[in-house]
Design a protein around this motif. Structure first.
Motif, short mmCIF file in Angstrom:
data_model
loop_
_atom_site.label_atom_id
_atom_site.label_comp_id
_atom_site.label_asym_id
_atom_site.label_seq_id
_atom_site.Cartn_x
_atom_site.Cartn_y
_atom_site.Cartn_z
N ASP A 66 0.82 -1.21 0.00
CA ASP A 66 0.00 0.00 0.00
C ASP A 66 0.85 1.27 0.00
OD1 ASP A 66 -2.29 -1.54 0.03
OD2 ASP A 66 -2.37 -1.61 2.23
N ARG A 67 2.07 1.18 0.54
CA ARG A 67 2.93 2.35 0.61
C ARG A 67 4.17 2.13 -0.25
NH1 ARG A 67 3.88 3.88 6.79
NH2 ARG A 67 4.69 5.76 5.79
N MET A 68 4.73 3.24 -0.77
CA MET A 68 5.95 3.15 -1.56
C MET A 68 6.87 4.31 -1.21
SD MET A 68 4.78 4.46 -5.37
CE MET A 68 6.44 4.37 -6.01
N VAL A 69 8.15 4.14 -1.54
CA VAL A 69 9.12 5.22 -1.33
C VAL A 69 9.14 6.04 -2.61
CG1 VAL A 69 11.47 5.78 -0.66
CG2 VAL A 69 10.45 3.61 0.09
N ALA A 70 8.43 7.15 -2.58
CA ALA A 70 8.26 7.94 -3.80
C ALA A 70 9.29 9.08 -3.85
CB ALA A 70 6.84 8.46 -3.87
N HIS A 71 8.83 10.30 -4.01
CA HIS A 71 9.77 11.41 -4.23
C HIS A 71 10.57 11.71 -2.97
CE1 HIS A 71 11.42 15.19 -5.69
NE2 HIS A 71 11.04 15.73 -4.55
N THR A 72 11.88 11.66 -3.08
CA THR A 72 12.77 12.07 -1.99
C THR A 72 13.74 13.14 -2.45
OG1 THR A 72 14.16 10.15 -2.52
CG2 THR A 72 12.64 9.93 -0.66
N GLY A 73 13.78 13.42 -3.73
CA GLY A 73 14.66 14.45 -4.25
C GLY A 73 14.87 14.28 -5.74
N TYR A 74 15.24 15.38 -6.40
CA TYR A 74 15.58 15.34 -7.82
C TYR A 74 17.10 15.16 -7.94
CZ TYR A 74 10.91 17.27 -8.38
OH TYR A 74 9.54 17.45 -8.33
N LEU A 75 17.51 14.25 -8.79
CA LEU A 75 18.93 14.00 -9.03
C LEU A 75 19.33 14.67 -10.34
CD1 LEU A 75 19.12 10.22 -8.08
CD2 LEU A 75 19.77 12.18 -6.67
N ILE A 76 20.44 15.39 -10.29
CA ILE A 76 20.95 16.09 -11.47
C ILE A 76 22.37 15.61 -11.73
CG2 ILE A 76 21.42 18.33 -12.53
CD1 ILE A 76 19.31 18.18 -9.36
N PHE A 77 22.67 15.28 -12.99
CA PHE A 77 24.00 14.81 -13.36
C PHE A 77 24.49 15.58 -14.59
CE2 PHE A 77 21.76 11.27 -11.38
CZ PHE A 77 22.64 10.95 -10.35
N ALA A 78 25.81 15.79 -14.65
CA ALA A 78 26.38 16.51 -15.79
C ALA A 78 27.88 16.22 -15.86
CB ALA A 78 26.14 18.01 -15.65
N ARG A 79 28.48 16.62 -17.00
CA ARG A 79 29.93 16.48 -17.20
C ARG A 79 30.48 17.82 -17.66
NH1 ARG A 79 30.70 10.80 -18.42
NH2 ARG A 79 32.97 11.17 -18.30
N PRO A 80 31.61 18.27 -17.12
CA PRO A 80 32.23 19.51 -17.60
C PRO A 80 32.82 19.30 -18.99
CG PRO A 80 33.66 18.45 -15.99
CD PRO A 80 32.39 17.66 -16.02
N LEU A 81 32.54 20.22 -19.91
CA LEU A 81 33.02 20.11 -21.29
C LEU A 81 34.26 20.99 -21.50
CD1 LEU A 81 29.63 20.32 -23.21
CD2 LEU A 81 30.79 18.28 -22.32
N MET A 82 35.09 20.57 -22.42
CA MET A 82 36.25 21.38 -22.80
C MET A 82 35.78 22.60 -23.59
SD MET A 82 38.95 19.77 -21.61
CE MET A 82 40.34 20.36 -22.57
N ASP A 83 36.54 23.68 -23.49
CA ASP A 83 36.22 24.89 -24.27
C ASP A 83 36.24 24.57 -25.76
OD1 ASP A 83 35.99 26.37 -21.99
OD2 ASP A 83 38.05 27.11 -22.04
N GLY A 84 35.28 25.12 -26.48
CA GLY A 84 35.23 24.93 -27.91
C GLY A 84 34.31 23.80 -28.34
N PHE A 85 33.84 23.02 -27.37
CA PHE A 85 32.92 21.92 -27.72
C PHE A 85 31.50 22.36 -27.44
CE2 PHE A 85 30.33 18.22 -26.65
CZ PHE A 85 30.53 17.43 -27.77
N GLU A 86 30.64 22.21 -28.39
CA GLU A 86 29.22 22.52 -28.22
C GLU A 86 28.44 21.22 -28.33
OE1 GLU A 86 27.97 25.32 -27.31
OE2 GLU A 86 29.84 26.45 -27.45
N GLU A 87 27.63 20.91 -27.30
CA GLU A 87 26.86 19.66 -27.29
C GLU A 87 25.70 19.75 -28.28
OE1 GLU A 87 25.04 16.60 -23.98
OE2 GLU A 87 25.07 18.75 -23.57
#
Length: 267
Positions: free
Chosen positions: A246-267
């Motif tokens: 009947d119960r679940m572990v739902a929202h506990t937080g938003y996770l954000i992930f990323a990588r730093p890019l070298m200058d001159g690179f456009e994703e």
């Protein structure tokens, strides 16, 4: 009855963490031949547990049956002493995966808190890795140290009591994670501390905070940006009545992930 060859049984040793379970109650402790576990269901001497096969049942002096197991990392995290909200195991598992944490890695975290993520990071990097944990509050770092000592993982962690705005003492870290309310303010510090191509992560409770971080990541030239949340649902483990609980572990937080890019690179 399942039969085991006597020589193949894994047994508890003095100094290891053990866990006794009675119904829904779990007790985690370090095995000491001079110690005893006192509960409302009776007393159990540690010396009766040392050299006992894991998975055995033992009785307290009141005749109550306890299951004796080696605690998992999840058990340890859910039973650490805390003075603040911890990052839940369901989120920690994905954080470890996304940041590519493994043996020998160097990891920086900011926002030590009670040390749940610190403990998991130390567990995974192992004795050849290192975790550097930043926090401005001495009381939280002292509590985290106690939790790490209890888990036997304190040698893998070094604490820094300092505001992250002053910068990190370390360079070329493999991964960096922020549990701070305004992580976008520290992205320049993140970039300087990470090895090129390293992994960055953060956790935030509200969408407004996530939006502010996303703007900062774009301005600071981070790429491979992702936002997610982890929802965990358990099921009733009766074959004839298999269904969601009947119960679940739902929202506990938003996770954000990323990588730093070298200058001159456009994703």
């Amino acid at each position: 009855m399942i039969q085991h060859q006597e020589g193949g049984l894994k047994r508890a040793k003095e100094g290891q963490l053990g866990m006794l379970i009675y119904q829904e109650k779990k007790f985690i402790f370090r095995l000491d031949p001079m110690a005893e576990l006192q509960t409302h269901e009776g007393i159990i001497q540690h010396q009766n547990l040392i050299n006992l096969p894991w998975g055995s049942y033992v009785e307290s002096h009141l005749g109550k049956p306890f299951l004796f197991l080696e605690p998992t990392l999840r058990d340890i995290l859910l039973h650490i002493q805390r003075r603040s909200q911890i990052i839940f195991p369901k989120d920690i598992g994905y954080i470890l995966l996304r940041l590519s944490i493994g043996p020998g890695k160097t990891v920086i975290e900011a926002g030590t808190g009670s040390g749940a993520l610190t403990t998991a990071l130390a567990w995974v990097v192992g004795p050849t890795g290192k975790v550097f944990s930043y926090d401005k509050r001495l009381d939280m770092q002292e509590l985290s140290k106690k939790n790490l000592i209890r888990a036997g993982l304190d040698q893998q962690v070094e604490f820094r009591m300092k505001d992250l705005s002053e910068g990190c003492d370390e360079k070329d870290a493999d991964a960096l994670f922020l549990d701070l309310s305004e992580p976008q303010k520290y992205l320049d510090v993140v970039r300087k501390a990470l090895v090129n191509g390293g992994t960055f992560g953060a956790i935030l409770p509200t969408m407004n905070q996530v939006s502010a971080l996303l703007e900062g990541l774009q301005d600071q030239h981070f790429g491979m940006i992702e936002v997610c949340e982890i929802l965990l649902r358990f099921y009733k483990t009766v074959p004839q009545r298999l269904r969601p609980l009947d119960r679940m572990v739902a929202h506990t937080g938003y996770l954000i992930f990323a990588r730093p890019l070298m200058d001159g690179f456009e994703e």
